[in-house]
Design a protein around this motif. Structure first.
Motif, PDB file in Angstrom:
ATOM      1  N   GLY A 144      69.150  66.175  23.217  1.00  0.00           N
ATOM      2  CA  GLY A 144      69.276  67.346  24.050  1.00  0.00           C
ATOM      3  C   GLY A 144      67.959  67.170  25.094  1.00  0.00           C
ATOM      4  N   LYS A 145      67.905  66.751  26.207  1.00  0.00           N
ATOM      5  CA  LYS A 145      67.038  66.234  26.797  1.00  0.00           C
ATOM      6  C   LYS A 145      66.145  67.790  27.460  1.00  0.00           C
ATOM      7  CE  LYS A 145      69.116  62.207  29.064  1.00  0.00           C
ATOM      8  NZ  LYS A 145      70.484  62.368  28.329  1.00  0.00           N
ATOM      9  N   ALA A 146      67.054  68.765  27.748  1.00  0.00           N
ATOM     10  CA  ALA A 146      66.265  69.960  28.142  1.00  0.00           C
ATOM     11  C   ALA A 146      65.946  70.810  27.025  1.00  0.00           C
ATOM     12  CB  ALA A 146      67.359  70.790  28.716  1.00  0.00           C
ATOM     13  N   SER A 147      66.596  70.776  25.828  1.00  0.00           N
ATOM     14  CA  SER A 147      66.239  71.434  24.661  1.00  0.00           C
ATOM     15  C   SER A 147      64.772  70.953  23.981  1.00  0.00           C
ATOM     16  CB  SER A 147      67.511  71.655  23.725  1.00  0.00           C
ATOM     17  OG  SER A 147      67.731  70.536  23.124  1.00  0.00           O
ATOM     18  N   THR A 148      64.946  69.853  24.068  1.00  0.00           N
ATOM     19  CA  THR A 148      63.684  68.900  23.677  1.00  0.00           C
ATOM     20  C   THR A 148      62.401  69.204  24.202  1.00  0.00           C
ATOM     21  OG1 THR A 148      65.209  67.093  22.494  1.00  0.00           O
ATOM     22  CG2 THR A 148      62.823  66.590  22.811  1.00  0.00           C
ATOM     23  N   HIS A 149      62.587  68.986  25.484  1.00  0.00           N
ATOM     24  CA  HIS A 149      61.677  69.476  26.608  1.00  0.00           C
ATOM     25  C   HIS A 149      61.050  70.749  26.280  1.00  0.00           C
ATOM     26  CE1 HIS A 149      59.145  69.657  29.934  1.00  0.00           C
ATOM     27  NE2 HIS A 149      59.557  70.821  30.360  1.00  0.00           N
ATOM     28  N   ILE A 150      61.883  71.916  26.228  1.00  0.00           N
ATOM     29  CA  ILE A 150      61.529  73.239  26.239  1.00  0.00           C
ATOM     30  C   ILE A 150      60.821  73.282  24.698  1.00  0.00           C
ATOM     31  CG2 ILE A 150      62.440  75.462  25.784  1.00  0.00           C
ATOM     32  CD1 ILE A 150      64.542  75.025  27.768  1.00  0.00           C
ATOM     33  N   HIS A 151      61.439  72.780  23.655  1.00  0.00           N
ATOM     34  CA  HIS A 151      60.642  72.821  22.315  1.00  0.00           C
ATOM     35  C   HIS A 151      59.401  72.266  22.360  1.00  0.00           C
ATOM     36  CE1 HIS A 151      63.803  74.387  19.276  1.00  0.00           C
ATOM     37  NE2 HIS A 151      64.299  74.729  20.281  1.00  0.00           N
ATOM     38  N   SER A 152      58.896  71.273  23.440  1.00  0.00           N
ATOM     39  CA  SER A 152      57.823  70.640  23.240  1.00  0.00           C
ATOM     40  C   SER A 152      56.534  71.703  24.021  1.00  0.00           C
ATOM     41  CB  SER A 152      57.845  69.363  23.920  1.00  0.00           C
ATOM     42  OG  SER A 152      57.896  69.500  25.394  1.00  0.00           O
ATOM     43  N   LEU A 153      57.101  72.740  24.310  1.00  0.00           N
ATOM     44  CA  LEU A 153      55.928  73.628  25.140  1.00  0.00           C
ATOM     45  C   LEU A 153      55.310  74.479  24.323  1.00  0.00           C
ATOM     46  CD1 LEU A 153      58.498  74.844  28.224  1.00  0.00           C
ATOM     47  CD2 LEU A 153      56.927  73.015  28.384  1.00  0.00           C
ATOM     48  N   VAL A 154      54.265  74.554  24.683  1.00  0.00           N
ATOM     49  CA  VAL A 154      53.182  75.449  23.806  1.00  0.00           C
ATOM     50  C   VAL A 154      52.755  76.458  24.579  1.00  0.00           C
ATOM     51  CG1 VAL A 154      52.652  73.631  22.226  1.00  0.00           C
ATOM     52  CG2 VAL A 154      51.277  73.986  24.463  1.00  0.00           C
ATOM     53  N   PRO A 155      52.255  77.857  24.055  1.00  0.00           N
ATOM     54  CA  PRO A 155      51.569  78.688  24.993  1.00  0.00           C
ATOM     55  C   PRO A 155      50.686  78.345  25.982  1.00  0.00           C
ATOM     56  CG  PRO A 155      51.793  79.453  22.720  1.00  0.00           C
ATOM     57  CD  PRO A 155      52.211  77.938  22.919  1.00  0.00           C
ATOM     58  N   GLY A 156      50.837  78.770  27.477  1.00  0.00           N
ATOM     59  CA  GLY A 156      49.925  78.304  28.454  1.00  0.00           C
ATOM     60  C   GLY A 156      50.738  77.207  29.264  1.00  0.00           C
ATOM     61  N   ASP A 157      51.821  76.556  28.743  1.00  0.00           N
ATOM     62  CA  ASP A 157      52.456  75.714  29.580  1.00  0.00           C
ATOM     63  C   ASP A 157      53.483  76.589  30.224  1.00  0.00           C
ATOM     64  OD1 ASP A 157      51.625  73.301  28.681  1.00  0.00           O
ATOM     65  OD2 ASP A 157      53.231  72.948  27.071  1.00  0.00           O
ATOM     66  N   SER A 158      54.341  75.847  31.221  1.00  0.00           N
ATOM     67  CA  SER A 158      55.384  76.676  32.054  1.00  0.00           C
ATOM     68  C   SER A 158      56.635  76.057  32.202  1.00  0.00           C
ATOM     69  CB  SER A 158      54.840  76.831  33.686  1.00  0.00           C
ATOM     70  OG  SER A 158      54.646  75.581  33.997  1.00  0.00           O
ATOM     71  N   LEU A 159      57.648  76.817  32.677  1.00  0.00           N
ATOM     72  CA  LEU A 159      59.057  76.392  32.811  1.00  0.00           C
ATOM     73  C   LEU A 159      59.498  76.715  33.961  1.00  0.00           C
ATOM     74  CD1 LEU A 159      61.342  75.075  31.336  1.00  0.00           C
ATOM     75  CD2 LEU A 159      62.131  77.098  30.523  1.00  0.00           C
ATOM     76  N   THR A 160      60.414  76.028  34.569  1.00  0.00           N
ATOM     77  CA  THR A 160      60.734  76.492  36.061  1.00  0.00           C
ATOM     78  C   THR A 160      62.302  76.933  35.959  1.00  0.00           C
ATOM     79  OG1 THR A 160      59.237  75.054  37.224  1.00  0.00           O
ATOM     80  CG2 THR A 160      61.117  75.632  38.489  1.00  0.00           C
ATOM     81  N   PHE A 161      62.848  78.023  36.730  1.00  0.00           N
ATOM     82  CA  PHE A 161      64.021  78.156  36.768  1.00  0.00           C
ATOM     83  C   PHE A 161      64.460  78.184  38.288  1.00  0.00           C
ATOM     84  CE2 PHE A 161      61.672  80.531  33.289  1.00  0.00           C
ATOM     85  CZ  PHE A 161      62.770  80.588  32.073  1.00  0.00           C
TER      86      PHE A 161
END
Length: 294
Positions: free
Chosen positions: A131-148
């Motif tokens: 999963g490209k998206a799920s792997t990327h999201i799982h790599s995030l740590v507090p302070g990182d950001s995600l775009t919707f």
């Protein structure tokens, strides 16, 4: 198990187009990132984060591991008084740029937090092996950001439209089902009864278990569930060993589901067995218009 929510067919066939257009829209989203819509500047109403198509970037506030492949992620709004603005049964289309990929990846995820909650929004994301998206999201740590990118509206729920609903979830497909359960039971004007059948491989995969069991305590007679666990160890109240089968559903559905609505979200094989032509729900007496797949 399936993705948290699959893209509608019209969007799924244009995912690459979305990605390409998104590349050229980065400048626009940078201008909007972490800014609130000016339309609310003179309004007494709380600002709304997702009011249409457009990039919205949120900072990750906290992360909590649920099991070996699932995390709960809380994203904060730039204004603590802001709310999502999403309607019940909505999902959000995320925009990710995994390392090593030129084109971004867009995937839908369903919030599990109260949609009227102010200040934050919570997602539950299962990581898939490729999963490209799920792997990327799982790599995030507090302070990182995600775009919707935008909100995806689902079923238009009207309180008390049906006296009874049957909700059938498989694995991570519990998230849109849970959002619906939460929206109904937390609305004091909605008296709809709910029966949930939740199929998983093991007890560890029973996502949102504490929340579901708390709802059962709070709403006896209105909300009940059956957990179908294929690798169940021992016998437990509310649990059935095995899969979501016709025999199991016969014990849940009352009066052939007369006047009821059925909501289904799970792996493709499970959905096909339930909703396909002459599938389980058809054999149980449900008409096509009574069944909705997320």
């Amino acid at each position: 198990m399936s993705q948290v929510r699959r893209l509608p067919q019209s969007l799924a066939t244009n995912t690459t187009l979305f990605s390409a257009l998104a590349v050229f829209g980065i400048g626009a989203y940078c201008a909007r990132s972490y800014l609130l819509p000016h339309a609310h500047a003179e309004s007494n109403e709380p600002p709304v984060m997702f009011s249409g198509f457009g990039f919205t970037t949120l900072r990750l506030q906290s992360v909590k591991a649920v099991n070996h492949n699932t995390k709960r992620l809380v994203f904060e709004f730039p204004d603590k008084n802001a709310r999502s603005g999403l309607s019940l049964t909505s999902a959000l289309l995320t925009f990710s740029r995994p390392n090593g990929r030129w084109l971004p990846v867009v995937r839908p995820y369903t919030p599990i937090s109260d949609l009227n909650q102010q200040g934050t929004l919570e997602l539950m994301v299962k990581q898939y092996p490729n999963g490209k998206a799920s792997t990327h999201i799982h790599s995030l740590v507090p302070g990182d950001s995600l775009t919707f990118l935008t909100a995806l509206k689902g079923f238009s729920w009207v309180p008390n439209q049906y006296p009874q609903i049957y909700a059938i979830a498989g694995g991570a497909g519990i998230t849109p089902i849970y959002q619906l359960i939460q929206g109904i039971l937390d609305n004091p004007d909605d008296k709809t009864k709910i029966n949930l059948v939740f199929g998983v491989n093991s007890e560890q995969d029973l996502l949102l278990r504490e929340e579901l069991e708390e709802y059962k305590k709070r709403f006896p007679g209105r909300f009940d569930y059956v957990y179908a666990v294929s690798q169940l160890e021992g016998e437990k109240e509310g649990f059935k060993k095995g899969y979501v089968t016709e025999e199991l559903l016969k014990g849940v559905v009352k009066e052939q589901g007369k006047g009821a609505k059925v909501f289904v979200c799970g792996p493709p094989a499970m959905e096909q067995s339930l909703t396909g032509k002459q599938g389980v729900l058809d054999r149980l007496g449900f008409e096509k218009g009574q069944v909705y797949k997320f």
